[in-house]
Enzyme design. Structure first.
Site, PDB file in Angstrom:
ATOM      1  N   HIS A 107       0.804  -1.229   0.000  1.00 17.88           N
ATOM      2  CA  HIS A 107       0.000   0.000   0.000  1.00 17.88           C
ATOM      3  C   HIS A 107       0.838   1.280   0.000  1.00 17.88           C
ATOM      4  O   HIS A 107       0.517   2.254   0.687  1.00 17.88           O
ATOM      5  CB  HIS A 107      -0.950  -0.001   1.192  1.00 17.88           C
ATOM      6  N   HIS A 181      -9.750   2.366   0.568  1.00 15.98           N
ATOM      7  CA  HIS A 181      -9.632   1.239   1.497  1.00 15.98           C
ATOM      8  C   HIS A 181     -10.645   1.318   2.643  1.00 15.98           C
ATOM      9  O   HIS A 181     -10.290   1.053   3.799  1.00 15.98           O
ATOM     10  CB  HIS A 181      -8.212   1.172   2.050  1.00 15.98           C
ATOM     11  N   GLU A 322     -11.630  -3.455  -2.749  1.00 17.73           N
ATOM     12  CA  GLU A 322     -10.612  -2.548  -3.281  1.00 17.73           C
ATOM     13  C   GLU A 322     -10.451  -2.788  -4.782  1.00 17.73           C
ATOM     14  O   GLU A 322      -9.850  -3.774  -5.199  1.00 17.73           O
ATOM     15  CB  GLU A 322      -9.286  -2.781  -2.564  1.00 17.73           C
TER      16      GLU A 322
END
Length: 357
Positions: A107, A181, A322
């Site tokens: 991420h 997210h 996501e």
């Protein structure tokens, strides 16, 4: 007309005051967003009894988001999901990134887009209200090449839709894979687990992973596996069988390869998933221009986080949808490319449509 309000938040980050923005439509749906990380701190949606509940997990203070958040509600970048061993090679040069998830990069690294303050411009239109968030990621930030200029637009419509539009440009070739997210519980934030939610995923295949959750490179049919959600199925119906992939993820934490040919279209995006929660009647439909969707069932929530109003978030108390390109794509030439070149523009749209059954 729908409305947007700005207010100071309770603290500062990186030497700057943090603001919170509240978006509402005429039906009473409400979205609250921080300029820190573009974090959606609450999303209030109607149930079949006419009651509004917050349906996203999160915290009551910025300090908690800064200290211990598992990416609750945030914009993810430069690269959503994992890159194996924090390395990729581009144009003959190997780049090294932070390994912040076991042996892998996750991420965007130690300070990804979830941990920066975005410049925000609100807007109000006749049929919608929203925020334009901008951030310039300098060359070399978190090890990535090129200066990346990113714009993310959040829109709340009168049709009870929340739209995420992503745009980016670069002055050097670089991988880009942006996503949002938020963890959802359609029964209401903090109201038990999500195993009884009913999921439909418009995906004929998924990308299996190794024990560190990096794709092996295979694209595997969902047929005959616990990953087949092509017909409505409770999330918990097959989450704990003796399946190697589910053991690796401690549940679902996998990229699904979306079927773009047969699903419904809306706003230039394709229907990827539908989730229905029987007790509240709430439904969320996910439309996207992306080729993949990471479905995650909050398997690593372990009761150590005190969320809103002190609620303890136990395992599987929220799910994420996501939308994305595939994990570790820079190291898998057969996957859809995530490399953005100078002179090109990254564009992606995800639309969440909320309704009640």
């Amino acid at each position: 007309m729908p409305a947007v309000q700005r207010a100071p938040y309770r603290t500062t980050a990186q030497g700057r005051a943090v603001s919170i923005y509240t978006l509402r439509n005429r039906h009473g749906m409400e979205l609250r967003v921080l300029d820190y990380g573009g974090i959606i701190v609450s999303l209030k949606a109607l149930d079949r009894f006419g009651r509004f509940d917050d349906i996203v997990l999160g915290f009551d203070s910025l300090e908690q988001y800064m200290r211990s958040s598992p990416y609750f509600g945030a914009i993810i970048g430069r690269y959503g999901n994992r890159i194996a061993h924090g390395r990729f090679t581009l144009d003959g040069r190997t780049y090294t990134l932070a390994t912040n998830n076991g042996p892998n990069h996750l991420h965007g690294g130690v300070k990804g887009f979830d941990k920066v303050i975005w410049d925000v411009s609100p807007f109000e239109r006749q049929d919608s209200t929203g925020l334009v968030l901008r951030y310039v990621s300098p060359d070399g930030e978190e090890g990535y090449p090129g200066t990346l200029r990113t714009t993310v637009t959040y829109t709340l419509t009168e049709g009870n839709e929340v739209i995420f539009d992503y745009e980016a440009t670069t002055d050097r070739a670089t991988p880009v894979n942006l996503t949002q997210h938020s963890y959802f519980n359609l029964a209401g934030e903090g109201d038990g687990d999500v195993l009884g939610h009913v999921l439909t995923l418009y995906a004929n295949a998924f990308t299996p992973v190794d024990s560190t959750l990096i794709p092996t490179g295979e694209i595997r049919s969902v047929a005959g596996t616990p990953f087949d959600f092509r017909t409505p199925t409770a999330i918990g119906a097959r989450i704990d069988p003796e399946d190697e992939q589910l053991r690796y993820g401690r549940g679902y934490d996998h990229n699904f390869v979306l079927d773009k040919d047969r699903a419904e279209q809306r706003g230039g995006a394709t229907l990827a998933a539908r989730v229905y929660e029987p007790s509240s009647g709430r439904v969320i439909e996910v439309f996207t221009t992306e080729p993949g969707l990471q479905f995650y069932t909050g398997n690593f929530l372990d009761g150590s986080l005190a969320g809103k109003k002190g609620t303890v978030y136990l395992r599987r108390s929220g799910f994420t949808v996501e939308t994305q390109h595939f994990p570790d794509s820079p190291n898998h030439p057969a996957f859809p490319s995530t490399i953005l070149l100078p002179g090109a523009e990254y564009r992606s749209r995800t639309l969440l449509r909320f309704s009640v059954r």
